[in-house]
Design a protein around this motif. Sequence first.
Motif, PDB file in Angstrom:
ATOM      1  N   PHE A 108       0.827  -1.206   0.000  1.00  0.00           N
ATOM      2  CA  PHE A 108       0.000   0.000   0.000  1.00  0.00           C
ATOM      3  C   PHE A 108       0.859   1.253   0.000  1.00  0.00           C
ATOM      4  N   ARG A 109       1.859   1.294   0.860  1.00  0.00           N
ATOM      5  CA  ARG A 109       2.705   2.490   0.939  1.00  0.00           C
ATOM      6  C   ARG A 109       3.551   2.657  -0.327  1.00  0.00           C
ATOM      7  N   ALA A 110       4.022   1.560  -0.898  1.00  0.00           N
ATOM      8  CA  ALA A 110       4.823   1.652  -2.123  1.00  0.00           C
ATOM      9  C   ALA A 110       3.986   2.188  -3.282  1.00  0.00           C
ATOM     10  N   ARG A 111       2.779   1.689  -3.434  1.00  0.00           N
ATOM     11  CA  ARG A 111       1.942   2.103  -4.562  1.00  0.00           C
ATOM     12  C   ARG A 111       1.391   3.504  -4.395  1.00  0.00           C
ATOM     13  N   THR A 112       1.011   3.866  -3.170  1.00  0.00           N
ATOM     14  CA  THR A 112       0.482   5.212  -2.971  1.00  0.00           C
ATOM     15  C   THR A 112       1.585   6.251  -3.070  1.00  0.00           C
ATOM     16  N   THR A 113       2.807   5.903  -2.665  1.00  0.00           N
ATOM     17  CA  THR A 113       3.941   6.818  -2.840  1.00  0.00           C
ATOM     18  C   THR A 113       4.227   7.017  -4.316  1.00  0.00           C
ATOM     19  N   ALA A 114       4.190   5.938  -5.091  1.00  0.00           N
ATOM     20  CA  ALA A 114       4.441   6.032  -6.535  1.00  0.00           C
ATOM     21  C   ALA A 114       3.377   6.882  -7.221  1.00  0.00           C
TER      22      ALA A 114
END
Length: 205
Positions: A197-203
Amino acid sequence: MNAPASSTQGAAATRGRIVSLNLARAQPLRAGSRTVLSGIAKRPAAGRVPVHALGLDGDEQADPTVHGGLAKAVYAYPHEHYPLWRTMRAQARVSLWDEEAVPGLMGENLTLTGLLEADAWIGDVLRFADCALAISEPRYPCFKFEAVMGFKQAAKMMVASGTCGFYLAVREPGSLAVGDEYRLEPGSREVSIDQLFRARTTARR
């Protein structure tokens, strides 16, 4: 804003239960200046509910390209996050629907205890007595979520706190009811819901 601390002590000991089982048919939802169909307005259901490959009997998704399907048949949300959302709604001065700040508000089918995003790994299985569900991916908030929550920063708050919940694929059909307990069976443990979740929302940002 930080997500609540993990409440589990490792996969082997992870157990929890269903606090609320929530269903909805797709219905009109007012979101800003438009009205759209949505199944986000879940309400608690009584009794045992059959579970099949595409989800729970009596539940419906308006847009199957975003919600539903084999990989996202059931949406689960940690009950432990509800105090945080009540606080955020109070800070946003959301005075209407206060009585609805209860399980189902997040649009989840299963309100669960015992499992937060940092301890939920893709491929882990929630083993119930009459059903098995595999953790598949995080939930990403959209404008419909903000419409239900009643304030425009709700999606950003979910992203910042990491309190997204997780989708489940039906590994073994059966039935579920409020009070049913589960134990967590670890999968390959390559990536957690929190990490993805954090990786995709950061991207995306």
